[in-house]
Design an enzyme around this catalytic site. Structure first.
Site, PDB file in Angstrom:
ATOM      1  N   PHE A 171     -14.217   3.833   2.269  1.00 54.93           N
ATOM      2  CA  PHE A 171     -13.198   2.962   1.705  1.00 54.93           C
ATOM      3  C   PHE A 171     -12.608   3.638   0.470  1.00 54.93           C
ATOM      4  O   PHE A 171     -13.319   3.908  -0.490  1.00 54.93           O
ATOM      5  CB  PHE A 171     -13.760   1.587   1.360  1.00 54.93           C
ATOM      6  CG  PHE A 171     -12.675   0.647   0.939  1.00 54.93           C
ATOM      7  CD1 PHE A 171     -11.894   0.013   1.892  1.00 54.93           C
ATOM      8  CD2 PHE A 171     -12.407   0.429  -0.401  1.00 54.93           C
ATOM      9  CE1 PHE A 171     -10.851  -0.827   1.514  1.00 54.93           C
ATOM     10  CE2 PHE A 171     -11.372  -0.412  -0.793  1.00 54.93           C
ATOM     11  CZ  PHE A 171     -10.602  -1.049   0.170  1.00 54.93           C
ATOM     12  N   VAL A 172     -11.299   3.896   0.520  1.00 53.41           N
ATOM     13  CA  VAL A 172     -10.666   4.652  -0.560  1.00 53.41           C
ATOM     14  C   VAL A 172      -9.667   3.789  -1.337  1.00 53.41           C
ATOM     15  O   VAL A 172      -9.122   2.824  -0.798  1.00 53.41           O
ATOM     16  CB  VAL A 172      -9.948   5.915  -0.021  1.00 53.41           C
ATOM     17  CG1 VAL A 172     -10.953   6.916   0.494  1.00 53.41           C
ATOM     18  CG2 VAL A 172      -8.922   5.571   1.050  1.00 53.41           C
ATOM     19  N   LYS A 175      -7.848   7.866   9.109  1.00 49.59           N
ATOM     20  CA  LYS A 175      -9.301   7.811   9.378  1.00 49.59           C
ATOM     21  C   LYS A 175      -9.465   7.825  10.890  1.00 49.59           C
ATOM     22  O   LYS A 175      -9.601   6.772  11.513  1.00 49.59           O
ATOM     23  CB  LYS A 175      -9.884   6.496   8.840  1.00 49.59           C
ATOM     24  CG  LYS A 175     -10.108   6.422   7.359  1.00 49.59           C
ATOM     25  CD  LYS A 175     -10.863   5.121   7.063  1.00 49.59           C
ATOM     26  CE  LYS A 175     -10.740   4.690   5.640  1.00 49.59           C
ATOM     27  NZ  LYS A 175     -11.213   3.315   5.429  1.00 49.59           N
ATOM     28  N   ASP A 217       0.302   3.582   4.196  1.00 48.91           N
ATOM     29  CA  ASP A 217      -0.641   4.319   3.375  1.00 48.91           C
ATOM     30  C   ASP A 217      -1.736   4.950   4.230  1.00 48.91           C
ATOM     31  O   ASP A 217      -2.064   6.112   4.074  1.00 48.91           O
ATOM     32  CB  ASP A 217      -1.246   3.411   2.277  1.00 48.91           C
ATOM     33  CG  ASP A 217      -1.788   2.082   2.798  1.00 48.91           C
ATOM     34  OD1 ASP A 217      -1.758   1.842   4.028  1.00 48.91           O
ATOM     35  OD2 ASP A 217      -2.246   1.272   1.972  1.00 48.91           O
ATOM     36  N   ARG A 268      -4.290   0.605  -7.618  1.00 55.47           N
ATOM     37  CA  ARG A 268      -3.118   1.201  -6.970  1.00 55.47           C
ATOM     38  C   ARG A 268      -2.476   2.278  -7.843  1.00 55.47           C
ATOM     39  O   ARG A 268      -1.829   3.190  -7.348  1.00 55.47           O
ATOM     40  CB  ARG A 268      -2.054   0.123  -6.673  1.00 55.47           C
ATOM     41  CG  ARG A 268      -2.460  -0.893  -5.628  1.00 55.47           C
ATOM     42  CD  ARG A 268      -1.224  -1.643  -5.147  1.00 55.47           C
ATOM     43  NE  ARG A 268      -1.542  -2.884  -4.463  1.00 55.47           N
ATOM     44  CZ  ARG A 268      -1.819  -2.993  -3.165  1.00 55.47           C
ATOM     45  NH1 ARG A 268      -1.846  -1.915  -2.409  1.00 55.47           N
ATOM     46  NH2 ARG A 268      -2.073  -4.168  -2.628  1.00 55.47           N
ATOM     47  N   GLY A 318       0.788  -1.230   0.000  1.00 52.80           N
ATOM     48  CA  GLY A 318       0.000   0.000   0.000  1.00 52.80           C
ATOM     49  C   GLY A 318       0.822   1.283   0.000  1.00 52.80           C
ATOM     50  O   GLY A 318       0.440   2.273  -0.608  1.00 52.80           O
ATOM     51  N   ASP A 342      -6.105   3.242  10.093  1.00 58.02           N
ATOM     52  CA  ASP A 342      -7.543   2.984  10.173  1.00 58.02           C
ATOM     53  C   ASP A 342      -7.867   2.552  11.609  1.00 58.02           C
ATOM     54  O   ASP A 342      -7.978   3.389  12.499  1.00 58.02           O
ATOM     55  CB  ASP A 342      -7.878   1.932   9.113  1.00 58.02           C
ATOM     56  CG  ASP A 342      -9.359   1.635   8.981  1.00 58.02           C
ATOM     57  OD1 ASP A 342     -10.179   2.489   9.341  1.00 58.02           O
ATOM     58  OD2 ASP A 342      -9.711   0.538   8.518  1.00 58.02           O
TER      59      ASP A 342
END
Ligand code: 5GP
Ligand code: MG
Length: 192
Positions: free
Chosen positions: A160-161, A139, A108, A173, A52, A111
């Site tokens: 959700f990104v 987040k 990345d 990606r 990520g 969460d």
């Protein structure tokens, strides 16, 4: 801002763009300066959590003037779904010796906090001089374990990104921006 469907087939899968390519470029320059201000002229051992953080790490490193060593660590946390599947697992560990080094861990997105708290715990066992954490996205509202990053690119809402390194089932990606996937494209049965 509506996703621009004419740019690429991947853009057409977005319901909205949360962070544009230009905004990422601008923020990375500032993040590089923030990191330089904290580390001075010290060497930094960057540990990137792949896959990520690959794009973020590659671009951010070019904004950090310090001497840098780079290593990668691979952690599993999501599969072909937009929901975490429990405990993160270490799939590939460090190659560099990090004892007495200043470690900057790059991910990345922060969460629930489970991945980064687990990785910081692993790194701390190897006696680094210091450990700091830099994430592109945060987040904040989703934390399940208490965790704060030292450097944050953007705070984002609980959506959700994908894009700029972030995937859904290994796709998207390569999008240069960060956006929200159309709901009907999340968890399609043929990818499950
Ligand atoms: P945490 O352990 O903090 O819950 O999750 C961290 C990892 O979950 C991130 O490194 C990333 O791989 C994945 N993740 C969390 N939120 C998202 C998201 O919105 N989109 C994508 N593509 N991955 C996410
Ligand atoms: Mg990740």
């Amino acid at each position: 801002m509506p996703a621009n469907a004419s740019k690429s087939p991947a853009h057409a899968d977005l319901e909205s763009i949360l962070v544009s390519e230009q905004a990422i470029k601008r923020r990375l320059k500032k993040l590089g300066a923030e990191i330089k201000a904290v580390y001075g002229d010290e060497e930094i051992t960057v540990v990137s959590i792949i896959n990520g953080a690959i794009l973020f790490t590659a671009d951010l490193l070019r904004e950090i003037p310090n001497p840098v060593r780079l290593d990668c660590i691979r952690i599993s946390s999501y599969r072909n779904s937009t929901k975490s599947h429990g405990k993160p697992q270490l799939l590939h560990s460090l190659s560099l010796d990090i004892a007495n080094r200043h470690v900057l861990l790059i991910d990345d997105i922060l969460d629930t906090g489970k991945t980064l708290s687990m990785v910081v715990g692993l790194i701390a066992k190897q006696s680094p001089a210091s450990v700091k954490v830099c994430v592109l996205l945060d987040k904040k509202g989703r934390r399940e374990v208490p965790f704060e990053a030292d450097f944050v690119g953007f705070g984002i809402p609980d959506k959700f990104v994908v894009g700029y390194g972030l995937d859904f089932a290994e796709r998207y990606r390569n999008l240069p921006c960060i956006g929200v996937l159309k709901p009907q494209l999340q968890n399609p049965p043929e990818w499950a």
